[in-house]
Design a protein around this motif. Structure first.
Motif, PDB file in Angstrom:
ATOM      1  N   GLY A  71       0.781  -1.230   0.000  1.00 23.77           N
ATOM      2  CA  GLY A  71       0.000   0.000   0.000  1.00 23.77           C
ATOM      3  C   GLY A  71       0.810   1.276   0.000  1.00 23.77           C
ATOM      4  O   GLY A  71       0.244   2.362   0.160  1.00 23.77           O
ATOM      5  N   LEU A  72       2.118   1.200  -0.202  1.00 26.32           N
ATOM      6  CA  LEU A  72       2.968   2.392  -0.155  1.00 26.32           C
ATOM      7  C   LEU A  72       3.009   3.138  -1.481  1.00 26.32           C
ATOM      8  O   LEU A  72       3.437   4.293  -1.520  1.00 26.32           O
ATOM      9  CB  LEU A  72       4.390   2.004   0.260  1.00 26.32           C
ATOM     10  N   ILE A  73       2.585   2.505  -2.564  1.00 21.77           N
ATOM     11  CA  ILE A  73       2.642   3.133  -3.887  1.00 21.77           C
ATOM     12  C   ILE A  73       1.306   2.948  -4.594  1.00 21.77           C
ATOM     13  O   ILE A  73       0.741   1.842  -4.607  1.00 21.77           O
ATOM     14  CB  ILE A  73       3.757   2.517  -4.758  1.00 21.77           C
ATOM     15  N   PHE A  74       0.815   4.017  -5.160  1.00 30.65           N
ATOM     16  CA  PHE A  74      -0.393   3.987  -5.989  1.00 30.65           C
ATOM     17  C   PHE A  74      -0.067   4.699  -7.297  1.00 30.65           C
ATOM     18  O   PHE A  74       0.397   5.848  -7.292  1.00 30.65           O
ATOM     19  CB  PHE A  74      -1.563   4.678  -5.292  1.00 30.65           C
ATOM     20  N   ILE A  75      -0.299   4.032  -8.426  1.00 35.05           N
ATOM     21  CA  ILE A  75       0.015   4.574  -9.746  1.00 35.05           C
ATOM     22  C   ILE A  75      -1.268   4.639 -10.567  1.00 35.05           C
ATOM     23  O   ILE A  75      -2.077   3.719 -10.544  1.00 35.05           O
ATOM     24  CB  ILE A  75       1.068   3.701 -10.472  1.00 35.05           C
ATOM     25  N   ARG A  76      -1.436   5.735 -11.280  1.00 34.06           N
ATOM     26  CA  ARG A  76      -2.599   5.900 -12.153  1.00 34.06           C
ATOM     27  C   ARG A  76      -2.142   6.290 -13.549  1.00 34.06           C
ATOM     28  O   ARG A  76      -1.287   7.171 -13.706  1.00 34.06           O
ATOM     29  CB  ARG A  76      -3.555   6.974 -11.623  1.00 34.06           C
ATOM     30  N   ILE A  77      -2.746   5.653 -14.560  1.00 33.27           N
ATOM     31  CA  ILE A  77      -2.554   6.032 -15.960  1.00 33.27           C
ATOM     32  C   ILE A  77      -3.935   6.214 -16.567  1.00 33.27           C
ATOM     33  O   ILE A  77      -4.674   5.249 -16.766  1.00 33.27           O
ATOM     34  CB  ILE A  77      -1.750   4.974 -16.731  1.00 33.27           C
ATOM     35  N   GLY A  78      -4.299   7.461 -16.839  1.00 38.77           N
ATOM     36  CA  GLY A  78      -5.632   7.785 -17.331  1.00 38.77           C
ATOM     37  C   GLY A  78      -6.650   7.867 -16.222  1.00 38.77           C
ATOM     38  O   GLY A  78      -6.479   7.262 -15.150  1.00 38.77           O
ATOM     39  N   GLU A 174      -2.703  11.052   3.447  1.00 43.56           N
ATOM     40  CA  GLU A 174      -3.793  10.083   3.401  1.00 43.56           C
ATOM     41  C   GLU A 174      -3.912   9.398   4.752  1.00 43.56           C
ATOM     42  O   GLU A 174      -3.124   9.659   5.668  1.00 43.56           O
ATOM     43  CB  GLU A 174      -3.529   9.059   2.293  1.00 43.56           C
ATOM     44  N   ALA A 175      -4.889   8.501   4.841  1.00 44.62           N
ATOM     45  CA  ALA A 175      -5.101   7.803   6.109  1.00 44.62           C
ATOM     46  C   ALA A 175      -3.881   6.984   6.503  1.00 44.62           C
ATOM     47  O   ALA A 175      -3.590   6.797   7.696  1.00 44.62           O
ATOM     48  CB  ALA A 175      -6.333   6.903   6.001  1.00 44.62           C
ATOM     49  N   GLN A 176      -3.120   6.497   5.494  1.00 42.61           N
ATOM     50  CA  GLN A 176      -1.929   5.679   5.766  1.00 42.61           C
ATOM     51  C   GLN A 176      -0.712   6.522   6.102  1.00 42.61           C
ATOM     52  O   GLN A 176       0.324   5.969   6.480  1.00 42.61           O
ATOM     53  CB  GLN A 176      -1.611   4.799   4.557  1.00 42.61           C
ATOM     54  N   GLY A 177      -0.821   7.839   5.950  1.00 45.96           N
ATOM     55  CA  GLY A 177       0.313   8.702   6.273  1.00 45.96           C
ATOM     56  C   GLY A 177       0.622   9.690   5.157  1.00 45.96           C
ATOM     57  O   GLY A 177      -0.122   9.791   4.176  1.00 45.96           O
ATOM     58  N   PRO A 178       1.728  10.432   5.270  1.00 48.74           N
ATOM     59  CA  PRO A 178       2.084  11.424   4.248  1.00 48.74           C
ATOM     60  C   PRO A 178       2.453  10.745   2.932  1.00 48.74           C
ATOM     61  O   PRO A 178       3.022   9.650   2.918  1.00 48.74           O
ATOM     62  CB  PRO A 178       3.279  12.148   4.876  1.00 48.74           C
ATOM     63  N   ALA A 212       4.707   6.776  -0.496  1.00 48.86           N
ATOM     64  CA  ALA A 212       5.335   7.127   0.779  1.00 48.86           C
ATOM     65  C   ALA A 212       6.757   7.594   0.496  1.00 48.86           C
ATOM     66  O   ALA A 212       7.392   7.145  -0.467  1.00 48.86           O
ATOM     67  CB  ALA A 212       5.332   5.918   1.700  1.00 48.86           C
ATOM     68  N   PRO A 213       7.279   8.499   1.292  1.00 50.93           N
ATOM     69  CA  PRO A 213       8.614   9.062   0.999  1.00 50.93           C
ATOM     70  C   PRO A 213       9.684   7.999   0.774  1.00 50.93           C
ATOM     71  O   PRO A 213      10.529   8.147  -0.129  1.00 50.93           O
ATOM     72  CB  PRO A 213       8.905   9.919   2.233  1.00 50.93           C
ATOM     73  N   GLN A 214       9.682   6.926   1.548  1.00 47.95           N
ATOM     74  CA  GLN A 214      10.725   5.909   1.409  1.00 47.95           C
ATOM     75  C   GLN A 214      10.568   5.074   0.140  1.00 47.95           C
ATOM     76  O   GLN A 214      11.491   4.352  -0.265  1.00 47.95           O
ATOM     77  CB  GLN A 214      10.744   4.986   2.634  1.00 47.95           C
ATOM     78  N   ALA A 215       9.402   5.170  -0.533  1.00 50.42           N
ATOM     79  CA  ALA A 215       9.159   4.355  -1.726  1.00 50.42           C
ATOM     80  C   ALA A 215       9.252   5.155  -3.018  1.00 50.42           C
ATOM     81  O   ALA A 215       8.929   4.634  -4.091  1.00 50.42           O
ATOM     82  CB  ALA A 215       7.772   3.702  -1.625  1.00 50.42           C
ATOM     83  N   LEU A 216       9.703   6.401  -2.941  1.00 52.27           N
ATOM     84  CA  LEU A 216       9.735   7.251  -4.123  1.00 52.27           C
ATOM     85  C   LEU A 216      10.580   6.689  -5.267  1.00 52.27           C
ATOM     86  O   LEU A 216      10.139   6.697  -6.421  1.00 52.27           O
ATOM     87  CB  LEU A 216      10.208   8.657  -3.754  1.00 52.27           C
ATOM     88  N   PRO A 217      11.797   6.225  -5.026  1.00 50.56           N
ATOM     89  CA  PRO A 217      12.590   5.702  -6.153  1.00 50.56           C
ATOM     90  C   PRO A 217      11.905   4.545  -6.869  1.00 50.56           C
ATOM     91  O   PRO A 217      11.896   4.475  -8.101  1.00 50.56           O
ATOM     92  CB  PRO A 217      13.898   5.264  -5.487  1.00 50.56           C
TER      93      PRO A 217
END
Length: 339
Positions: A71-78, A174-178, A212-217
């Motif tokens: 749940g640390l990354i959410f990606i959207r295309i369109g 979000e509810a899970q954090g920044p 989440a900040p730690q998952a940016l890369p």
């Protein structure tokens, strides 16, 4: 506006920027479950949802969302929730289609009446507040190269309009954090020939992620891989173009009919306004307009019960009841009341 032109432009631009994808371990090839219209690379083990959303024969919108198992990354295309927009103008306002209302030229096509918002402005003023709520630490970068490329394609097809592309970075909670976010957005306006105040516009590109900040890369790496691998199915395009070709004729007839109705309504509104102005003027002056047997209007006293036209053409009010309101033409060519 011709929806065939918009769809054709989408195909041309998508084909110009699409890149072939190569399968690698840890990735799957995800195919649109609705119509098999497109496919892209997605990380194995992630929750992948979406597909082609067909709102009408000529209104199709792809969207894909990817969520990591943790749940640390959410990606959207369109985003299929973004409709086609139509610019407000005086003619549409006369029919009650003001900004914020929905307008339909028929056949299932629905457009939101909204003034044109260039890419970044649409994201900041409409899309992000509606989708995420408050955001902060916003950095906007205008991307002129893809905008100029798209406008060049439009110009070569003889289509007038504009394209605006930008990307944004921002922060939200979000509810899970920044979360830190990234959004790539492009809007395109097509102006009706000979009518600069009339046009349709839409969001032609929208993609990004929240992480989440730690998952940016990892978020950036997966996002760029998925976006770069997006491909339309050529057989689907062939079928869609045939369908659009048949539908565009019907839509164009509808647009012509709507233009005729607008003209008639405008003319009728002007007639009503002219009649109201005439009655108000007569009330102030204490007169009314009388049209004689010759068809020529004449201004007469509004307080008299009956009227007599003298041989010299002047009309006089008669307070007494003459018993017959009919007019006749005398031997001298003048109009008289019958007494």
């Amino acid at each position: 506006m011709c929806f065939f032109i918009r769809l054709l432009l989408t195909m041309i631009i998508a084909a110009a920027v699409a890149q072939p994808a190569t399968a690698q371990e840890g990735w799957i090839r995800w195919v649109d479950p609705a119509e098999r219209a497109f496919s892209l690379d997605a990380p194995a083990g992630w929750r992948v949802e979406g597909g082609l959303r067909r709102h009408a024969a000529v209104d199709v919108r792809p969207e894909v969302t990817m969520t990591s198992p943790d749940g640390l990354i959410f990606i959207r295309i369109g985003d299929a929730a973004n409709p086609t927009m139509v610019q407000p103008n005086q003619q549409m306002a006369a029919m009650g289609f003001v900004e914020g209302r929905w307008y339909s030229p028929g056949y299932g096509v629905n457009m939101l009446v909204m003034r044109y918002l260039p890419g970044a402005r649409f994201a900041l003023d409409y899309y992000l507040p509606k989708s995420l709520g408050p955001i902060s630490q916003v950095i906007v970068r205008e991307l002129n190269q893809p905008s100029n490329q798209a406008m060049s394609i439009m110009a070569s097809a003889g289509i007038q309009g504009r394209v605006d592309t930008a990307d944004l970075t921002f922060q939200t909670t979000e509810a899970q954090g920044p979360r830190q976010g990234y959004l790539l957005i492009q809007t395109r306006l097509i102006i009706a020939p000979g009518a600069p105040d009339m046009g349709n516009w839409e969001v032609t590109k929208l993609s990004g992620y929240l992480a989440a900040p730690q998952a940016l890369p990892q978020a950036w790496r997966i996002y760029t891989r998925a976006l770069g691998s997006f491909q339309w199915d050529p057989y689907w395009w062939e079928g869609q173009m045939r369908q659009v070709g048949a539908t565009s004729y019907v839509v164009s007839r509808t647009e012509n009919e709507m233009a005729r109705i607008i003209q008639e309504m405008t003319y009728h509104r002007q007639q009503v306004a002219d009649e109201a102005h005439q009655k108000w003027t007569e009330y102030i002056r204490g007169t009314r307009t009388f049209t004689g047997p010759d068809g020529n209007p004449r201004e007469i006293d509004a307080n008299a019960d009956q009227y007599v036209m003298a041989p010299d053409g002047r009309i006089f009010g008669r307070d007494q009841n003459l018993g017959n309101e009919g007019f006749y033409v005398g031997q001298d060519g003048a109009y008289y009341t019958k007494e």
